[in-house]
Write an enzyme that holds these catalytic residues in place. Sequence first.
Site, mmCIF file in Angstrom:
data_model
loop_
_atom_site.group_PDB
_atom_site.id
_atom_site.type_symbol
_atom_site.label_atom_id
_atom_site.label_comp_id
_atom_site.label_asym_id
_atom_site.label_seq_id
_atom_site.Cartn_x
_atom_site.Cartn_y
_atom_site.Cartn_z
ATOM 1 N N TYR A 33 -2.165 5.489 -4.347
ATOM 2 C CA TYR A 33 -3.176 6.515 -4.123
ATOM 3 C C TYR A 33 -2.663 7.787 -4.775
ATOM 4 O O TYR A 33 -1.527 8.199 -4.533
ATOM 5 C CB TYR A 33 -3.386 6.782 -2.628
ATOM 6 N N LYS A 58 -8.520 -0.825 -8.960
ATOM 7 C CA LYS A 58 -9.260 -1.460 -7.858
ATOM 8 C C LYS A 58 -10.302 -0.491 -7.288
ATOM 9 O O LYS A 58 -10.039 0.695 -7.162
ATOM 10 C CB LYS A 58 -8.278 -1.855 -6.749
ATOM 11 N N SER A 61 0.823 -1.208 0.000
ATOM 12 C CA SER A 61 0.000 0.000 0.000
ATOM 13 C C SER A 61 0.857 1.257 0.000
ATOM 14 O O SER A 61 1.957 1.284 0.556
ATOM 15 C CB SER A 61 -0.896 0.000 1.237
ATOM 16 N N HIS A 97 -13.997 -1.899 -1.062
ATOM 17 C CA HIS A 97 -12.972 -1.530 -0.075
ATOM 18 C C HIS A 97 -13.218 -2.258 1.255
ATOM 19 O O HIS A 97 -12.991 -1.718 2.341
ATOM 20 C CB HIS A 97 -12.956 -0.014 0.153
ATOM 21 N N THR A 151 -5.923 2.492 -6.759
ATOM 22 C CA THR A 151 -7.178 2.421 -6.017
ATOM 23 C C THR A 151 -8.036 3.633 -6.358
ATOM 24 O O THR A 151 -7.600 4.775 -6.206
ATOM 25 C CB THR A 151 -6.923 2.359 -4.502
#
Length: 383
Positions: free
Chosen positions: A131, A254, A108, A278, A157
């Site tokens: 992100y 995603k 992440s 999520h 994402t």
Amino acid sequence: MAAPITCNEDLRLLAKRRAPRAIFDYVDCGSYDEATLRSNRAAFDALKLRQRVMIDVDQRSTATTMIGQAVTMPVAIAPTGLTGILHPDGEIHAARAAQKFGVPFTLSTVSICSIEDIRAATNHPFWFQLYVMRDRGFAASLIERAKAAQCSALMLTADLQIQGQRHRDIKNGLTVPPKLTLANAIDVMTKPRWAFGMLATPRRNFGNLAGFIPGGGKGLTTLSQWIGSQFDPTLSWKDVEWVRSLWPGKLIVKGILDPEDARHAVDAGADAVVVSNHGGRQLDGAPSSLEVLPRIVDAIGGRSELWLDSGVRSGQDVLKALAMGAHATLIGKAFLYGLGAMGERGVTTALELIRKELDVSMALTGTRDVRDIDRQSLWNPPA
């Protein structure tokens, strides 16, 4: 003598005992009333499998591929923020377990261990989840770091432009590093395994965001407030095209729950689309990922791989997702419970539980190859 671990719920309960409450709740919770969190599980439970007998299922295989990468089963470890405060150096332990098991690991953006930490700790390609921050220059620098680390795929994402409120996080005052209050100080004193582990590692902040967060993250307000100030509500499909132009490898999008959005993702260059809510942590009241999957299968029409995330906890869940049209699945909570329970060994245990149940369920539905799973594996499949 400790009771044997036979399912993911056993790992969950062990992680609950070993991790501080605020951190366990962060992993375990959903947004608002957690209706979508519950729906994810209910959707899997509602699907029934079709038992078949007198079929030769002696030689079975769970092996397949995900965006061209060989995997031992159609499961990848999803990107999860703050993994390294659930267990010290948590992302490193999860990446190593995934590498040894033969499934992909996704790091992440808001991880505790950095891209460079994972690269140094493993000798196998991993995926990086992006992100897109308000500062596009910083987002571009993360992509360059992922290239330098030879990440084999980038996962963008799309569903966290604004964060859904997670009541438990706010009530627990979750911060990074964890804020020492009387209540959580008492709680941490009852978790010596976690406390001593965290004291022994220097990795207690957002590793990928060092130099980006003012003061290195010291004195952060709640995680929800910080994310609310940094993530960009103006994000659009043009930004996905921009990311595609910077990233030469496989691109995964995603956070898709709508057929129209799925078409947009493929048009913007996605090699794989992840149907995901999520984990029930964003729009509460949204449908489960599993129930929208068939519509998105029809919308994409085979133009990209289609994966399912949110609610996958067992091998039967994996089988049901494949039967409903997914090519593969991602797991978040399932591996995190293992990590919180037993570190790297716990992640391996979580993966072993899923593969064993997938294998047994394939046999009992008359299936020898995981790639042959379709709606024939379901009893009375939904239209």
